[in-house]
Design a protein around this motif. Structure first.
Motif, PDB file in Angstrom:
ATOM      1  N   ALA A 219       0.821  -1.205   0.000  1.00 15.73           N
ATOM      2  CA  ALA A 219       0.000   0.000   0.000  1.00 15.73           C
ATOM      3  C   ALA A 219       0.858   1.260   0.000  1.00 15.73           C
ATOM      4  O   ALA A 219       0.370   2.354  -0.243  1.00 15.73           O
ATOM      5  CB  ALA A 219      -0.922   0.006   1.223  1.00 15.73           C
ATOM      6  N   ARG A 220       2.162   1.115   0.281  1.00 15.82           N
ATOM      7  CA  ARG A 220       3.080   2.257   0.278  1.00 15.82           C
ATOM      8  C   ARG A 220       4.451   1.764  -0.145  1.00 15.82           C
ATOM      9  O   ARG A 220       4.771   0.580   0.009  1.00 15.82           O
ATOM     10  CB  ARG A 220       3.141   2.919   1.656  1.00 15.82           C
ATOM     11  CG  ARG A 220       3.667   2.016   2.762  1.00 15.82           C
ATOM     12  CD  ARG A 220       3.718   2.741   4.093  1.00 15.82           C
ATOM     13  NE  ARG A 220       2.375   3.044   4.565  1.00 15.82           N
ATOM     14  CZ  ARG A 220       2.135   3.832   5.604  1.00 15.82           C
ATOM     15  NH1 ARG A 220       3.127   4.420   6.240  1.00 15.82           N
ATOM     16  NH2 ARG A 220       0.897   4.047   5.996  1.00 15.82           N
ATOM     17  N   LEU A 221       5.246   2.669  -0.697  1.00 19.39           N
ATOM     18  CA  LEU A 221       6.586   2.331  -1.156  1.00 19.39           C
ATOM     19  C   LEU A 221       7.601   2.785  -0.111  1.00 19.39           C
ATOM     20  O   LEU A 221       8.045   3.930  -0.108  1.00 19.39           O
ATOM     21  CB  LEU A 221       6.877   2.989  -2.509  1.00 19.39           C
ATOM     22  CG  LEU A 221       6.083   2.456  -3.694  1.00 19.39           C
ATOM     23  CD1 LEU A 221       6.424   3.252  -4.953  1.00 19.39           C
ATOM     24  CD2 LEU A 221       6.348   0.978  -3.918  1.00 19.39           C
ATOM     25  N   GLU A 222       7.922   1.881   0.800  1.00 18.54           N
ATOM     26  CA  GLU A 222       8.911   2.193   1.825  1.00 18.54           C
ATOM     27  C   GLU A 222      10.305   2.223   1.197  1.00 18.54           C
ATOM     28  O   GLU A 222      10.625   1.404   0.333  1.00 18.54           O
ATOM     29  CB  GLU A 222       8.873   1.137   2.932  1.00 18.54           C
ATOM     30  CG  GLU A 222       7.544   1.026   3.649  1.00 18.54           C
ATOM     31  CD  GLU A 222       7.212   2.260   4.462  1.00 18.54           C
ATOM     32  OE1 GLU A 222       8.142   3.047   4.749  1.00 18.54           O
ATOM     33  OE2 GLU A 222       6.030   2.444   4.795  1.00 18.54           O
ATOM     34  N   PRO A 223      11.158   3.155   1.601  1.00 23.82           N
ATOM     35  CA  PRO A 223      12.516   3.157   1.050  1.00 23.82           C
ATOM     36  C   PRO A 223      13.312   1.943   1.520  1.00 23.82           C
ATOM     37  O   PRO A 223      13.335   1.621   2.701  1.00 23.82           O
ATOM     38  CB  PRO A 223      13.114   4.465   1.585  1.00 23.82           C
ATOM     39  CG  PRO A 223      12.309   4.801   2.791  1.00 23.82           C
ATOM     40  CD  PRO A 223      10.929   4.267   2.539  1.00 23.82           C
ATOM     41  N   VAL A 224      13.947   1.277   0.575  1.00 25.20           N
ATOM     42  CA  VAL A 224      14.850   0.177   0.899  1.00 25.20           C
ATOM     43  C   VAL A 224      16.187   0.744   1.373  1.00 25.20           C
ATOM     44  O   VAL A 224      16.850   0.177   2.235  1.00 25.20           O
ATOM     45  CB  VAL A 224      15.053  -0.730  -0.333  1.00 25.20           C
ATOM     46  CG1 VAL A 224      15.974  -1.905  -0.005  1.00 25.20           C
ATOM     47  CG2 VAL A 224      13.708  -1.247  -0.837  1.00 25.20           C
ATOM     48  N   ARG A 225      16.563   1.858   0.798  1.00 25.93           N
ATOM     49  CA  ARG A 225      17.795   2.551   1.186  1.00 25.93           C
ATOM     50  C   ARG A 225      17.643   4.023   0.847  1.00 25.93           C
ATOM     51  O   ARG A 225      16.908   4.385  -0.064  1.00 25.93           O
ATOM     52  CB  ARG A 225      19.010   1.958   0.453  1.00 25.93           C
ATOM     53  CG  ARG A 225      20.360   2.465   0.947  1.00 25.93           C
ATOM     54  CD  ARG A 225      21.520   1.634   0.387  1.00 25.93           C
ATOM     55  NE  ARG A 225      22.765   2.040   1.003  1.00 25.93           N
ATOM     56  CZ  ARG A 225      23.595   2.962   0.473  1.00 25.93           C
ATOM     57  NH1 ARG A 225      23.302   3.538  -0.682  1.00 25.93           N
ATOM     58  NH2 ARG A 225      24.713   3.295   1.099  1.00 25.93           N
ATOM     59  N   ILE A 226      18.339   4.876   1.601  1.00 26.91           N
ATOM     60  CA  ILE A 226      18.294   6.314   1.353  1.00 26.91           C
ATOM     61  C   ILE A 226      19.679   6.777   0.912  1.00 26.91           C
ATOM     62  O   ILE A 226      20.672   6.591   1.630  1.00 26.91           O
ATOM     63  CB  ILE A 226      17.838   7.085   2.604  1.00 26.91           C
ATOM     64  CG1 ILE A 226      16.427   6.636   2.994  1.00 26.91           C
ATOM     65  CG2 ILE A 226      17.859   8.582   2.346  1.00 26.91           C
ATOM     66  CD1 ILE A 226      15.916   7.259   4.269  1.00 26.91           C
TER      67      ILE A 226
END
Length: 319
Positions: A219-226
């Motif tokens: 439901a959301r695109l969480e960051p895998v890495r910043i």
């Protein structure tokens, strides 16, 4: 939010052909996932390779899966590089003692554990032959039920009937993953998501190459890495100041150009910010392409479509 990852790479097999780059794949993925570009902690990584202790048998991998998901409600990542094997029952991850008749653990076993877990999000990445079979359940194909619970995403190196290849010491797919995670798939804010990783890898592989697959019920695109941001959030929020309306125009003049004798420090500071926004693709001169000439000719600048999007995020308080 806590984040944990299990990364597995198997080169040395007892009963099937050895591989060359899988342990290196897992080590490189663990190294880059541990920290973000600013050295802040990212995933708490556990690394399993055939050269790092006990053999990676089906029992070891099953136990490691259980430990990965047990009593954890944060973000989970599982990565596997090694042999994948097709059977009539679906795709299998080949463990170190695996044979063609008894290859190891079903790819869908880890999906089942993810579906049962309390994890907020789960990213499963498989760099192996036939990895596209993961997440396919024959008994759900004719129904409206999703094989993935909300929050679960899969990145597979190849389609169900395809091989996945190694090249120059890494899996072809993993080499692209590493490039994506180093910033190749980052957005303006420096965030790398599973979807952007897939888009990066998919674009790099031609129609005759192995084809990666993306499956998600997120439901959301969480960051895998910043990674390093092209534009800091503070400057993105200033879009509301410079452009009170999405279609507003901002007029420059010679006082904004620092080499001009009429330059004003406060205007030069704005010009430098506009240059950052232009390089990131958020701002453009109304006419022509160069901000210097726009200022010298008292021209206007305006937001691009992408700039309007980030202005909208700022207006909604999402930055």
């Amino acid at each position: 939010m806590a984040k944990r990852a299990l990364l597995v790479g198997i080169d040395d097999y007892h009963n099937v052909a050895p591989l060359a780059g899988c342990a290196a794949d897992a080590r490189a993925m663990a190294a880059i996932l541990k920290k973000n570009d600013n050295d802040s902690p990212n995933f708490d990584c556990r690394l399993l390779t055939c050269s790092a202790g006990e053999p990676i048998t089906r029992a070891v991998l099953r136990r490691s899966w259980s430990e990965l998901f047990r009593d954890f409600d944060g973000d989970v990542l599982f990565y596997f590089s090694g042999h994948g094997y097709p059977t009539e029952l679906g795709g299998y991850l080949v463990t170190q003692e695996g044979t063609p008749d008894d290859p190891g653990l079903a790819m869908n076993d880890v999906v089942h554990l993810a579906n049962l877990s309390r994890a907020r999000s789960v990213l499963i990445i498989l760099d192996c032959c036939h990895s596209g079979a993961v997440g396919n359940y024959a008994d759900l194909q004719s129904s409206n039920q999703s094989p993935l619970k909300e929050g679960v995403t899969i990145l597979a190196a190849s389609r169900p009937g395809q091989a996945a290849f190694e090249l120059d010491g890494h899996g072809v797919f993993t080499r692209l993953l590493l490039g994506a995670l180093r910033g190749g798939a980052a957005d303006v804010r420096g965030r790398v998501s599973a979807a952007s990783i897939y888009a990066y890898a998919e674009a790099a592989l031609g129609g005759l190459d192995q084809r990666p697959m993306y499956k998600s019920h997120a439901a959301r695109l969480e960051p895998v890495r910043i990674c390093e941001a092209k534009v800091e959030d503070a400057l993105l929020r200033e879009l509301l100041v410079f452009f009170p309306e999405p279609d507003a125009e901002y007029r420059l003049d010679e006082t904004y150009e620092e080499t001009n004798s009429a330059a004003k420090p406060e205007h030069v500071a704005v010009f430098r910010k506009f240059k950052i926004l232009q390089i990131a693709g958020l701002l453009k001169p109304k006419e022509g392409f160069d901000l210097f000439w726009t200022a010298e000719r008292s021209g206007f600048v305006q937001l691009t479509t992408l700039g309007i999007f980030y202005r909208q995020l700022a207006s909604a308080g999402r930055l």
